[in-house]
Design a protein around this motif. Structure first.
Motif, PDB file in Angstrom:
ATOM      1  N   SER A  51      -2.711   4.904   4.827  1.00 42.53           N
ATOM      2  CA  SER A  51      -1.896   5.374   5.957  1.00 42.53           C
ATOM      3  C   SER A  51      -0.645   4.503   6.101  1.00 42.53           C
ATOM      4  O   SER A  51       0.437   4.988   6.450  1.00 42.53           O
ATOM      5  CB  SER A  51      -2.739   5.392   7.238  1.00 42.53           C
ATOM      6  OG  SER A  51      -2.160   4.604   8.248  1.00 42.53           O
ATOM      7  N   LEU A  52      -0.766   3.213   5.781  1.00 40.50           N
ATOM      8  CA  LEU A  52       0.401   2.325   5.847  1.00 40.50           C
ATOM      9  C   LEU A  52       1.435   2.734   4.786  1.00 40.50           C
ATOM     10  O   LEU A  52       2.642   2.761   5.063  1.00 40.50           O
ATOM     11  CB  LEU A  52      -0.018   0.868   5.633  1.00 40.50           C
ATOM     12  CG  LEU A  52       1.131  -0.145   5.723  1.00 40.50           C
ATOM     13  CD1 LEU A  52       1.659  -0.267   7.147  1.00 40.50           C
ATOM     14  CD2 LEU A  52       0.718  -1.510   5.188  1.00 40.50           C
ATOM     15  N   THR A  53       0.942   3.040   3.601  1.00 42.70           N
ATOM     16  CA  THR A  53       1.835   3.462   2.518  1.00 42.70           C
ATOM     17  C   THR A  53       2.623   4.708   2.936  1.00 42.70           C
ATOM     18  O   THR A  53       3.831   4.799   2.701  1.00 42.70           O
ATOM     19  CB  THR A  53       1.009   3.751   1.241  1.00 42.70           C
ATOM     20  OG1 THR A  53       0.152   2.635   1.012  1.00 42.70           O
ATOM     21  CG2 THR A  53       1.906   3.956   0.044  1.00 42.70           C
ATOM     22  N   GLU A  54       1.935   5.642   3.585  1.00 46.18           N
ATOM     23  CA  GLU A  54       2.623   6.845   4.075  1.00 46.18           C
ATOM     24  C   GLU A  54       3.679   6.501   5.124  1.00 46.18           C
ATOM     25  O   GLU A  54       4.795   7.007   5.091  1.00 46.18           O
ATOM     26  CB  GLU A  54       1.619   7.806   4.731  1.00 46.18           C
ATOM     27  CG  GLU A  54       0.917   8.712   3.740  1.00 46.18           C
ATOM     28  CD  GLU A  54      -0.228   9.466   4.411  1.00 46.18           C
ATOM     29  OE1 GLU A  54      -0.095   9.846   5.596  1.00 46.18           O
ATOM     30  OE2 GLU A  54      -1.269   9.639   3.738  1.00 46.18           O
ATOM     31  N   LYS A  55       3.291   5.628   6.044  1.00 46.65           N
ATOM     32  CA  LYS A  55       4.242   5.261   7.104  1.00 46.65           C
ATOM     33  C   LYS A  55       5.453   4.530   6.531  1.00 46.65           C
ATOM     34  O   LYS A  55       6.567   4.681   7.044  1.00 46.65           O
ATOM     35  CB  LYS A  55       3.547   4.414   8.166  1.00 46.65           C
ATOM     36  CG  LYS A  55       2.681   5.285   9.048  1.00 46.65           C
ATOM     37  CD  LYS A  55       2.066   4.528  10.202  1.00 46.65           C
ATOM     38  CE  LYS A  55       1.140   5.484  10.962  1.00 46.65           C
ATOM     39  NZ  LYS A  55      -0.091   4.831  11.419  1.00 46.65           N
ATOM     40  N   SER A  56       5.240   3.751   5.483  1.00 43.11           N
ATOM     41  CA  SER A  56       6.375   3.078   4.834  1.00 43.11           C
ATOM     42  C   SER A  56       7.352   4.102   4.285  1.00 43.11           C
ATOM     43  O   SER A  56       8.570   3.966   4.451  1.00 43.11           O
ATOM     44  CB  SER A  56       5.889   2.232   3.648  1.00 43.11           C
ATOM     45  OG  SER A  56       5.169   1.140   4.099  1.00 43.11           O
ATOM     46  N   ALA A  57       6.798   5.094   3.613  1.00 43.02           N
ATOM     47  CA  ALA A  57       7.657   6.130   3.026  1.00 43.02           C
ATOM     48  C   ALA A  57       8.429   6.858   4.130  1.00 43.02           C
ATOM     49  O   ALA A  57       9.623   7.148   3.989  1.00 43.02           O
ATOM     50  CB  ALA A  57       6.822   7.110   2.213  1.00 43.02           C
ATOM     51  N   GLU A  58       7.746   7.121   5.252  1.00 39.37           N
ATOM     52  CA  GLU A  58       8.409   7.799   6.371  1.00 39.37           C
ATOM     53  C   GLU A  58       9.537   6.935   6.946  1.00 39.37           C
ATOM     54  O   GLU A  58      10.625   7.428   7.246  1.00 39.37           O
ATOM     55  CB  GLU A  58       7.404   8.119   7.483  1.00 39.37           C
ATOM     56  CG  GLU A  58       6.525   9.329   7.171  1.00 39.37           C
ATOM     57  CD  GLU A  58       5.341   9.436   8.123  1.00 39.37           C
ATOM     58  OE1 GLU A  58       4.348  10.094   7.762  1.00 39.37           O
ATOM     59  OE2 GLU A  58       5.397   8.825   9.228  1.00 39.37           O
TER      60      GLU A  58
END
Lengths: 220, 220
Positions: A51-58
């Protein structure tokens, strides 16, 4: 246009602050998993990491939109570029919490830490979470006075980190080399986590003032 | 305008490539200092590090000029932002070479490494320098095929890193905990250095194609 920029920049800083909260919570749980040999909690930290990886991309997307759409001026450019750099810092903090959780999982059901250093890690964990908390506040409030304070706050972490080596090297360490290797790496993970939190402070000082902390101190 | 952009972007990548050469040379010297307990060489790496910090600041300035002056379009923005991120990767590599040199200095005139692991570090040093060399070429040629190859090249480093732990843990390690702590940290420095070199490859793939290496492989 300026209002739109400021609104979107505040939203980016908000998102970054939320990410820091998340890595702080991950480090709290990873520390708990480490101290209690809690496999379930270690697994939770490991699976939450996506979920952190996704938020980074966002967050990177948000920063790109700011760059591309608002034709920002020089000072704004520095803030947006800081945004990208902050994403990297926070990613790294998340990776370090992940490393701690993975060590806890690898040694389960054994506890990783010999009793005599467990207290150090409890304290290092507490400090790491506190630094993440402070970094979140600094990011979201953009208060550079707070950011300057944050920058001294890893001294306590560095002290603990140094003492840890003293325990392993100077006293009669009876737990063998394997435990020493684990403790060495874990100590490094916490110390690096704190260092990244402090770097967040530096970047916010720069975002807010256009100066490095050292340049600011020269002026004052 | 487009020509100016491309010229300046090439100059930035050239500067980044030079920085990678520099950190590669620093790691070569730091490794030599470590293996030979060569204080003079360790001091040289430590004092040369300031020049890297200056070059980082210059590269960031170049990237800011690209952002501010050329009103770049979306694809160009990604390349420029990668430029900032590359500066961070290379800085980190420089810091890791510095750490190695500082360990060599701290233990001087003693050698840090027990004889039985010296060969590992000789090889890890060689690999680190080779990865930096490849990263420089990839950066300056912007050849994403080469960049994709670079990304597998730290497998050898990871293998060595793992074996190192086996040596410390499984055999009869007679060098005590202090040496184990040094070896653990040093091993981590080399492994991280390689990891950053590989990340440079990833970023160049992204600069050149707008895709992550994984996305590219899905397509092919």
């Amino acid at each position: 246009m300026r209002d739109v920029y400021q609104e979107q920049m505040a939203a980016l800083n908000q998102a970054l602050g939320d990410m820091v909260s998340e890595v702080g919570a991950a480090m709290a749980q990873a520390t708990q998993a480490l101290l209690q040999a809690d496999l379930e909690l270690a697994e939770k930290v490991i699976s939450d990491h996506d979920s952190l990886t996704e938020k980074s991309a966002e967050a990177e997307d948000q920063a790109f939109q700011l760059l591309a759409l608002q034709a920002p001026v020089a000072g704004d450019l520095r803030s947006i570029v800081s945004g990208f750099q902050l994403v990297s810092e926070i990613d790294r903090m998340g990776a370090l919490a992940l490393h701690v959780a993975k060590v806890a999982r690898r040694r389960h059901p054994a506890k990783v830490l010999p009793e005599e250093v467990a207290g150090y890690f409890e304290e290092m964990g507490r400090l790491a979470v506190e630094l993440a908390h402070d970094a979140r506040r600094v990011l979201q409030d953009q208060d550079y006075h707070d950011a300057l304070t944050l920058m001294d706050d890893d001294d306590a972490m560095d002290d603990l980190h140094r003492h840890l080596f003293t325990v392993m090297m100077d006293r009669e360490w009876e737990h063998g080399v394997a435990a020493a290797v684990d403790v060495t790496l874990l100590g490094r993970y916490y110390e690096r986590f704190a260092d990244h939190a402090v770097l967040i402070g530096r970047r916010v000082v720069f975002q807010a003032t256009g100066k490095t902390p050292e340049e600011l101190q020269e002026v004052s």
